[in-house]
Design a protein around this motif. Structure first.
Motif, PDB file in Angstrom:
ATOM      1  N   TYR A   1      -2.240 101.177  -9.782  1.00 28.85           N
ATOM      2  CA  TYR A   1      -3.669 101.197  -9.422  1.00 28.85           C
ATOM      3  C   TYR A   1      -4.267  99.792  -9.560  1.00 28.85           C
ATOM      4  O   TYR A   1      -4.996  99.325  -8.703  1.00 28.85           O
ATOM      5  CB  TYR A   1      -4.386 102.190 -10.332  1.00 28.85           C
ATOM      6  CG  TYR A   1      -5.895 102.154 -10.259  1.00 28.85           C
ATOM      7  CD1 TYR A   1      -6.571 102.715  -9.183  1.00 28.85           C
ATOM      8  CD2 TYR A   1      -6.648 101.570 -11.281  1.00 28.85           C
ATOM      9  CE1 TYR A   1      -7.962 102.688  -9.117  1.00 28.85           C
ATOM     10  CE2 TYR A   1      -8.027 101.538 -11.218  1.00 28.85           C
ATOM     11  CZ  TYR A   1      -8.682 102.099 -10.141  1.00 28.85           C
ATOM     12  OH  TYR A   1     -10.058 102.065 -10.087  1.00 28.85           O
ATOM     13  N   SER A   2      -3.948  99.131 -10.681  1.00 33.54           N
ATOM     14  CA  SER A   2      -4.392  97.749 -10.877  1.00 33.54           C
ATOM     15  C   SER A   2      -3.442  97.089 -11.874  1.00 33.54           C
ATOM     16  O   SER A   2      -2.907  97.764 -12.759  1.00 33.54           O
ATOM     17  CB  SER A   2      -5.823  97.708 -11.409  1.00 33.54           C
ATOM     18  OG  SER A   2      -6.295  96.379 -11.470  1.00 33.54           O
ATOM     19  N   HIS A   3      -3.257  95.788 -11.722  1.00 32.54           N
ATOM     20  CA  HIS A   3      -2.338  95.091 -12.626  1.00 32.54           C
ATOM     21  C   HIS A   3      -2.825  93.675 -12.855  1.00 32.54           C
ATOM     22  O   HIS A   3      -3.578  93.115 -12.045  1.00 32.54           O
ATOM     23  CB  HIS A   3      -0.926  95.052 -12.033  1.00 32.54           C
ATOM     24  CG  HIS A   3      -0.849  94.236 -10.782  1.00 32.54           C
ATOM     25  ND1 HIS A   3      -0.494  92.914 -10.775  1.00 32.54           N
ATOM     26  CD2 HIS A   3      -1.140  94.556  -9.489  1.00 32.54           C
ATOM     27  CE1 HIS A   3      -0.548  92.454  -9.535  1.00 32.54           C
ATOM     28  NE2 HIS A   3      -0.933  93.430  -8.734  1.00 32.54           N
ATOM     29  N   THR A   4      -2.429  93.110 -13.993  1.00 35.49           N
ATOM     30  CA  THR A   4      -2.763  91.718 -14.288  1.00 35.49           C
ATOM     31  C   THR A   4      -1.620  91.102 -15.081  1.00 35.49           C
ATOM     32  O   THR A   4      -0.868  91.822 -15.758  1.00 35.49           O
ATOM     33  CB  THR A   4      -4.072  91.601 -15.092  1.00 35.49           C
ATOM     34  OG1 THR A   4      -4.388  90.217 -15.317  1.00 35.49           O
ATOM     35  CG2 THR A   4      -3.969  92.273 -16.457  1.00 35.49           C
TER      36      THR A   4
ATOM     37  N   ARG B   1      -4.494 108.561 -14.870  1.00 33.02           N
ATOM     38  CA  ARG B   1      -4.349 107.120 -14.605  1.00 33.02           C
ATOM     39  C   ARG B   1      -4.086 106.482 -15.962  1.00 33.02           C
ATOM     40  O   ARG B   1      -4.982 106.462 -16.819  1.00 33.02           O
ATOM     41  CB  ARG B   1      -5.630 106.570 -13.968  1.00 33.02           C
ATOM     42  CG  ARG B   1      -5.600 105.082 -13.654  1.00 33.02           C
ATOM     43  CD  ARG B   1      -6.799 104.692 -12.797  1.00 33.02           C
ATOM     44  NE  ARG B   1      -6.690 105.286 -11.478  1.00 33.02           N
ATOM     45  CZ  ARG B   1      -7.732 105.610 -10.708  1.00 33.02           C
ATOM     46  NH1 ARG B   1      -8.961 105.394 -11.123  1.00 33.02           N
ATOM     47  NH2 ARG B   1      -7.542 106.146  -9.519  1.00 33.02           N
TER      48      ARG B   1
ATOM     49  N   PRO C   1      -1.083  96.934  -5.717  1.00 33.87           N
ATOM     50  CA  PRO C   1      -1.621  98.301  -5.728  1.00 33.87           C
ATOM     51  C   PRO C   1      -0.832  99.178  -4.763  1.00 33.87           C
ATOM     52  O   PRO C   1      -0.496  98.761  -3.651  1.00 33.87           O
ATOM     53  CB  PRO C   1      -3.070  98.103  -5.261  1.00 33.87           C
ATOM     54  CG  PRO C   1      -3.398  96.696  -5.646  1.00 33.87           C
ATOM     55  CD  PRO C   1      -2.123  95.928  -5.456  1.00 33.87           C
TER      56      PRO C   1
ATOM     57  N   VAL D   1       0.527  93.914 -17.380  1.00 28.82           N
ATOM     58  CA  VAL D   1       0.055  95.256 -17.748  1.00 28.82           C
ATOM     59  C   VAL D   1      -0.781  95.812 -16.608  1.00 28.82           C
ATOM     60  O   VAL D   1      -1.189  95.072 -15.695  1.00 28.82           O
ATOM     61  CB  VAL D   1      -0.808  95.224 -19.028  1.00 28.82           C
ATOM     62  CG1 VAL D   1       0.002  94.826 -20.241  1.00 28.82           C
ATOM     63  CG2 VAL D   1      -2.012  94.296 -18.853  1.00 28.82           C
ATOM     64  N   GLY D   2      -1.064  97.096 -16.663  1.00 30.95           N
ATOM     65  CA  GLY D   2      -1.914  97.668 -15.627  1.00 30.95           C
ATOM     66  C   GLY D   2      -2.091  99.154 -15.789  1.00 30.95           C
ATOM     67  O   GLY D   2      -1.660  99.750 -16.786  1.00 30.95           O
ATOM     68  N   TYR D   3      -2.733  99.728 -14.800  1.00 30.46           N
ATOM     69  CA  TYR D   3      -2.914 101.175 -14.751  1.00 30.46           C
ATOM     70  C   TYR D   3      -2.073 101.747 -13.615  1.00 30.46           C
ATOM     71  O   TYR D   3      -1.965 101.136 -12.541  1.00 30.46           O
ATOM     72  CB  TYR D   3      -4.386 101.536 -14.521  1.00 30.46           C
ATOM     73  CG  TYR D   3      -5.221 101.435 -15.777  1.00 30.46           C
ATOM     74  CD1 TYR D   3      -5.317 102.503 -16.665  1.00 30.46           C
ATOM     75  CD2 TYR D   3      -5.892 100.262 -16.094  1.00 30.46           C
ATOM     76  CE1 TYR D   3      -6.071 102.417 -17.823  1.00 30.46           C
ATOM     77  CE2 TYR D   3      -6.654 100.159 -17.252  1.00 30.46           C
ATOM     78  CZ  TYR D   3      -6.734 101.240 -18.109  1.00 30.46           C
ATOM     79  OH  TYR D   3      -7.476 101.149 -19.255  1.00 30.46           O
TER      80      TYR D   3
ATOM     81  N   LEU E   1       2.623  98.753 -19.913  1.00 29.33           N
ATOM     82  CA  LEU E   1       3.299  97.467 -19.677  1.00 29.33           C
ATOM     83  C   LEU E   1       4.167  97.579 -18.433  1.00 29.33           C
ATOM     84  O   LEU E   1       4.676  98.662 -18.133  1.00 29.33           O
ATOM     85  CB  LEU E   1       4.231  97.168 -20.834  1.00 29.33           C
ATOM     86  CG  LEU E   1       3.751  96.362 -22.034  1.00 29.33           C
ATOM     87  CD1 LEU E   1       4.764  96.495 -23.163  1.00 29.33           C
ATOM     88  CD2 LEU E   1       3.577  94.894 -21.651  1.00 29.33           C
TER      89      LEU E   1
ATOM     90  N   PHE F   1      -2.548 103.546 -18.755  1.00 32.94           N
ATOM     91  CA  PHE F   1      -2.315 102.124 -19.001  1.00 32.94           C
ATOM     92  C   PHE F   1      -0.865 101.922 -19.442  1.00 32.94           C
ATOM     93  O   PHE F   1      -0.300 102.769 -20.147  1.00 32.94           O
ATOM     94  CB  PHE F   1      -3.254 101.620 -20.091  1.00 32.94           C
ATOM     95  CG  PHE F   1      -3.022 100.188 -20.475  1.00 32.94           C
ATOM     96  CD1 PHE F   1      -3.538  99.165 -19.688  1.00 32.94           C
ATOM     97  CD2 PHE F   1      -2.266  99.861 -21.583  1.00 32.94           C
ATOM     98  CE1 PHE F   1      -3.305  97.835 -20.018  1.00 32.94           C
ATOM     99  CE2 PHE F   1      -2.031  98.539 -21.920  1.00 32.94           C
ATOM    100  CZ  PHE F   1      -2.557  97.528 -21.131  1.00 32.94           C
TER     101      PHE F   1
END
Lengths: 381, 137
Positions: B60-63, B90, B105, B79-81, B94, B92
């Motif tokens: 869904y989202s990562h950074t 949804r 995404p 990390v991300g969702y 690693l 969280f």
């Protein structure tokens, strides 16, 4: 029910105070706010002290009694508040509640923090939290929002960086701000990466600092000639949905809706806003959550200058957390002080001309992709 | 190395093949799943129904976190969702280092256990990490 007024306010410049402790920082702000109000320590009937980190960093507890005793306030109810980044604004909210309930006519609210110490480390939600063990540090939680906002709405890195440039320009007019030298878009984007896409200059600095407010009943306000009143005060939590929506902050929208209803006004009536810009993406999300612009248009809003001094609704004229600094327990109090001083025409070079209505927004803590706490306080003359 | 840190052991179960399932519960209003597991149903306050969920889904989202990593995690780390298939969850997590560079995404991922970093006690441990399904052995 009485209407709460602001009778006195003070902010100790945020920065580094290696030789000072939390109590001395808080007491200095408290003394200055009392002096500003024209009231004496013996007039105070209720005290609230906000601090988020002294327990963890220094093993301290119930510091509020120490701070207030330093300025001669004792023998009254004193509360100590820890509510993450909203510790200070929660303290303001509690003081408003006490005055409205008739428990006191004069309340002293103090927020103080000392963070610039080697043992601080990265801030997270606590070492027993599952997400913390998996690497969720605070910058990452906001970076994930930024990534999703960029994915859904096409927000660009330059638009995120524009928040940092704007707030630094504002801080240049605020002698109490920590960082006052202007920065360019290029400098913000080229700063070391913290968590993609957020660079160091898009993350608020830690700081030491303190702020204080004297809140009074309508009766005392009339005697003192205090004209700034609390039109709304809202404290709420996130809803911790199983599928958090990172590009839209429902908790902001819900809290803002409650506050606008209490105050009998809407976002178009605001002349000045302070919001919790812990990271640049946060300020964009708060524009949208507070209704200053439609969802997804926060990037264009800041890029077009609407949030700058001289723009449609200046946001964070103090420099915000990004440039004024973020001593956690003091921040929520300092935001209300900033709004009050604009409404009193005492904001110096950063004064929003003719400001009569202002909003202070704060949020704090992470849980399940939402905030643990959100506050909105609206002041008006 | 004994396994997951104690703080994670109540949230995940590592299968013999190192795949990881989520220890969720039917604990939300309207019978929605919650993760990590809650003990009580939010609507009825009755004990929640435990549910094990296969952790396969889409990013869904990562950074990528470039700041100094906690818990001995590698620097940088991702990390991300992830939206877990068919559950409304949804979660969280690693991401596996080998998968981090090509995340986007919608990318399909699954959860596996890998030796990564240390726990609160400083001892090396397993952690659940999402890896790209195309990377699966």
């Amino acid at each position: 029910m009485t209407i709460v007024h602001i009778a006195g306010s003070a902010v100790l410049p945020f920065g580094r105070y290696p030789a000072r402790d939390v109590v001395s920082l808080g007491a200095e702000a408290a003394r200055a706010a009392l002096a500003d109000s024209g009231l004496r320590p013996a007039d105070v009937g209720f005290g609230v002290f906000a601090n988020a980190l002294a327990g963890r960093l220094f093993g301290a507890s119930t510091l509020g009694q120490n701070v207030l005793a330093e300025v001669g306030v004792a023998g009254i109810p004193v509360l100590n508040v820890e509510n993450a980044c909203t510790s200070g604004s929660t303290a303001v909210h509690l003081a408003c509640t006490a005055i409205r309930a008739g428990e006191a006519e004069v309340a002293l609210v103090v927020g103080a923090e000392k963070m610039c110490v080697p043992q601080l480390g990265l801030i997270n939600s606590g070492e027993t939290e599952v997400d913390t063990l998996l690497g969720l540090v605070t910058p990452a939680s906001f970076a994930l929002r930024a990534q999703r906002h960029m994915h859904e709405f096409g927000t660009r890195p330059e638009q995120l960086a524009a928040v940092a440039v704007k707030n630094r320009a504002h801080a240049g007019r605020n002698p109490a701000a920590m960082f006052r030298q202007p920065v360019t878009l290029e400098e913000v984007l080229a700063a070391p990466m913290i968590a993609t896409p957020l660079t160091r200059l898009q993350c608020c600095p830690i700081a030491d600092g303190a702020a204080a407010l004297v809140l009074v009943s309508e009766r005392v306000a009339r005697r003192l000639g205090a004209t700034v009143r609390v039109a709304a005060s809202v404290l709420t939590t996130g809803t911790y949905e199983t599928a958090p929506e990172l590009a839209r902050w429902e908790t902001d929208r819900r809290a803002a809706g409650l506050a606008y209803e209490q105050a009998g006004l809407g976002p178009g009536d605001l002349h000045v806003v302070e919001c919790h810009d812990a990271f640049t993406i946060a300020e964009l999300l708060h524009y949208e959550g507070l209704g200053l612009c439609p969802p997804g248009e926060g990037g264009a809003y800041v890029e077009g200058g609407a949030a700058a001094l001289g723009g449609r609704t200046p946001v964070n004229p103090s420099g915000g957390l990004l440039s004024r600094g973020h001593p956690v327990g003091a921040t929520g109090v300092a935001q209300v002080v900033e709004i009050a001083q604009h409404l009193q025409g005492r904001a110096g070079e950063r004064q929003v001309p003719g400001a009569r209505v202002g909003l202070a927004h704060c949020m704090g803590g992470d849980k399940d992709g939402d905030t643990k706490s959100c506050t909105i306080i609206i002041l008006r003359t | 190395m004994t396994g997951l840190p104690p703080e994670l052991a109540g949230a995940y179960r590592v299968l013999d093949d190192r795949h990881v399932v989520l220890l969720a519960a039917r604990a939300g209003a309207d019978g929605a799943l919650t993760f990590p597991r809650r003990a009580w149903n939010a609507a009825t306050l009755a004990p929640a129904e435990p549910v094990e969920v296969a952790a396969v889904g889409r990013v869904y989202s990562h950074t990528t976190v470039c700041a100094k990593a906690p818990y001995g995690l590698p620097t940088p780390y991702a990390v991300g969702y992830v939206d877990i298939d068919g559950t409304g969850l949804r979660v969280f997590g690693l991401f596996d280092q080998d998968s981090a560079a090509a995340l986007a995404p919608g990318q399909r991922v699954e959860l596996v256990a890998r030796p990564v970093g240390v726990g609160n006690d400083g001892a090396a441990c397993l952690r659940p990490v999402f890896r790209r399904l195309e990377d699966a052995a």
